[in-house]
Design an enzyme around this catalytic site. Structure first.
Site, PDB file in Angstrom:
ATOM      1  N   ASP A 424       0.945  -1.051   0.114  1.00  0.00           N
ATOM      2  CA  ASP A 424       0.187  -0.470   0.405  1.00  0.00           C
ATOM      3  C   ASP A 424       0.915   1.246   0.065  1.00  0.00           C
ATOM      4  O   ASP A 424       1.572   1.458   0.780  1.00  0.00           O
ATOM      5  CB  ASP A 424      -0.871  -0.248   1.224  1.00  0.00           C
ATOM      6  CG  ASP A 424      -1.606   1.941   1.588  1.00  0.00           C
ATOM      7  OD1 ASP A 424      -1.709   2.064   0.501  1.00  0.00           O
ATOM      8  OD2 ASP A 424      -3.134   1.207   1.935  1.00  0.00           O
ATOM      9  N   HIS A 425       0.874   1.913  -0.762  1.00  0.00           N
ATOM     10  CA  HIS A 425       1.776   3.116  -1.412  1.00  0.00           C
ATOM     11  C   HIS A 425       1.522   4.316  -0.175  1.00  0.00           C
ATOM     12  O   HIS A 425       2.038   4.958  -0.442  1.00  0.00           O
ATOM     13  CB  HIS A 425       1.529   3.241  -2.396  1.00  0.00           C
ATOM     14  CG  HIS A 425       2.883   4.058  -3.156  1.00  0.00           C
ATOM     15  ND1 HIS A 425       4.029   4.841  -2.766  1.00  0.00           N
ATOM     16  CD2 HIS A 425       3.964   3.416  -4.715  1.00  0.00           C
ATOM     17  CE1 HIS A 425       4.950   4.651  -2.577  1.00  0.00           C
ATOM     18  NE2 HIS A 425       5.280   4.242  -4.599  1.00  0.00           N
ATOM     19  N   ARG A 426       0.313   4.297   0.160  1.00  0.00           N
ATOM     20  CA  ARG A 426       0.764   5.136   1.527  1.00  0.00           C
ATOM     21  C   ARG A 426       1.335   4.834   2.791  1.00  0.00           C
ATOM     22  O   ARG A 426       0.850   6.522   3.136  1.00  0.00           O
ATOM     23  CB  ARG A 426      -1.489   5.246   2.010  1.00  0.00           C
ATOM     24  CG  ARG A 426      -2.546   5.388   0.149  1.00  0.00           C
ATOM     25  CD  ARG A 426      -3.820   5.178   1.057  1.00  0.00           C
ATOM     26  NE  ARG A 426      -4.074   4.109   1.437  1.00  0.00           N
ATOM     27  CZ  ARG A 426      -5.533   3.386   2.138  1.00  0.00           C
ATOM     28  NH1 ARG A 426      -6.329   3.917   2.470  1.00  0.00           N
ATOM     29  NH2 ARG A 426      -5.536   2.195   2.999  1.00  0.00           N
TER      30      ARG A 426
END
Length: 454
Positions: A424-426
């Protein structure tokens, strides 16, 4: 006295369950907490214990039927005396009879629903004592429709549960036109889906099928087979769609020489002190993941949208993806970072055996913080697995292949594996994902490097 056992909440607010099989039959004697049936929720197959001791009077569904929470599952004659005098059928309101007893509360199922907890629709006129309890069916726990004070029409509303009525509304299906397939006469989710499928089928099919030259099957196989989307398959689909469209996901890959790890596995297999324990490459990878997560905690975190916070976990609840006949399940090893290598191997073995037997419980699939999936068992080198909702990343282990590889300045045949990490790039930046993957690969390349990670 006959007691109706209604389907309780099996955990996590699951609204319904599908009957897999009955383990009792009418006339059987059952004891308290004896397993009477197996039901499949959206997460797992669950054994259903009896809340009463007595004789089975009636079974209210057949295998394949879907119960909603609050539906009558089984009727059991407890041998107790009924109330001396029943309340008159025309009474508007009556106090509960003193002989009436509360439904037993099964351990782990939460509080049992109280019959007087909300208004119930009374049947029109007298009703045979052996007939279905339509008043309770119409007032199932999830029915959010307001009570109507105006006189009701003479026609009865088709008997179904609130989730099924909502499904029918979403699909534009008139329940009055749907025929119930089960023995209870209750319209199920499968009945609605089957009716909707018939209504949306191409209209040209009947005309084509009437032509004598048309091939309708290939050998003994039908041209198409339709299977209702429910149970584990529905839960998996919902989770994957929710993850794919709420979390921006990226993937990174790394091929690693795991010859030292495969040699370690072989030496451990020959160690008599470890007889009965199977320490494979999956267990070593799980240990490497636990160590690497300690060095890069952002990969072991969760995005809390409601609180506006990023939650980093100081423990590892390690999910192990397992393919079963009913679909993909991901049971969790709690506090995996505290286990030894042998302890991890035993935990993975037990989870896999339970999953294959269809005995994975809903509770065992909750609270994961990171997941490993072994796609190598299918002969696949890598891929882009979808992150489980509530987690930051998932690691796929590819097949171990013997191939030419640079080793100590020369070309040699080595055991090589591809690691695939989706994240998850967040929560995880590219640099953090790369560092984590390098740490895992470092342990698999040189198991002794585990001593350098904390």
């Amino acid at each position: 006295m006959s007691q109706d056992f209604r389907l309780p909440d099996l955990g996590e607010g699951l609204p319904e369950a599908e009957l897999v099989q009955w383990l009792v039959a009418p006339g059987d004697t059952v004891s308290l907490n004896q397993t009477i049936a197996e039901v499949e929720t959206a997460k797992a197959v669950v054994e259903l214990p009896s809340p009463y001791a007595g004789t089975v009077g009636a079974l209210h569904a057949a295998p394949g039927d879907v119960f909603a929470v609050g539906d009558v599952v089984i009727t059991i004659d407890t041998g107790e005396d009924a109330p001396a005098e029943a309340a008159p059928a025309h009474a508007e309101a009556a106090e509960p009879a003193e002989a009436e007893k509360a439904v037993p509360n099964l351990v782990g199922y939460g509080a049992a629903p109280r019959a007087g907890g909300r208004p119930q629709r009374r049947a029109r006129g007298a009703r045979a004592a052996s007939g279905p309890d339509t008043a309770v069916l119409e007032a199932a726990p999830h029915d959010a429709m307001p009570r109507r004070e105006a006189p009701e029409p003479v026609m009865e509303r088709p008997r179904s549960t609130p989730p099924v009525r909502k499904l029918a509304k979403d699909l534009g299906v008139d329940l009055a036109l749907v025929e119930a397939s089960g023995v209870t006469g209750i319209i199920t989710r499968a009945d609605v889906e089957a009716y909707a499928a018939r209504m949306t089928a191409p209209q040209a099919i009947p005309a084509i099928a009437s032509e004598p030259d048309v091939v309708t099957s290939v050998g003994a196989r039908p041209r198409e087979t339709r299977t209702p989307i429910r149970g584990v398959r529905r839960a998996t689909a919902d989770a994957m769609v929710r993850s794919a469209f709420t979390a921006p996901q990226a993937s990174t890959f790394l091929a690693v020489d795991v010859t030292a790890t495969t040699e370690l596995v072989a030496s451990l297999a020959a160690d008599r002190s470890l007889e009965g324990h199977r320490v494979g490459i999956m267990a070593i990878a799980a240990k490497a993941v636990c160590l690497a997560l300690g060095a890069t905690p952002s990969v072991n975190s969760r995005w809390d949208e409601q609180a506006g916070e990023i939650v980093e976990f100081g423990y590892v609840n390690l999910g192990i993806a397992a393919a079963t006949e009913r679909g993909l399940v991901v049971p969790t090893i709690r506090d995996a970072e505290q286990l030894t290598l042998v302890g991890l191997a035993d935990a993975i073995r037990d989870l896999a055996a339970t999953a294959r037997a269809g005995r994975t419980t809903p509770a065992s699939m909750l609270g994961g913080t990171f997941t490993i999936t072994n796609v190598g068992v299918f002969g696949v080198d890598g891929g882009t697995p979808i992150v489980n909702p509530g987690e930051a990343a998932i690691l796929a282990l590819g097949a171990v292949r013997r191939q030419p590889w640079e080793h100590r300045g020369e070309i040699a045949l080595r055991d090589v594996m591809t690691l695939s990490l989706s994240f998850d790039h967040r929560l995880v930046d590219g640099e953090q994902a790369a560092r984590f993957l390098r740490d895992v690969a470092g342990v698999l390349r040189e198991p002794g490097r585990a001593m350098l990670l904390r």
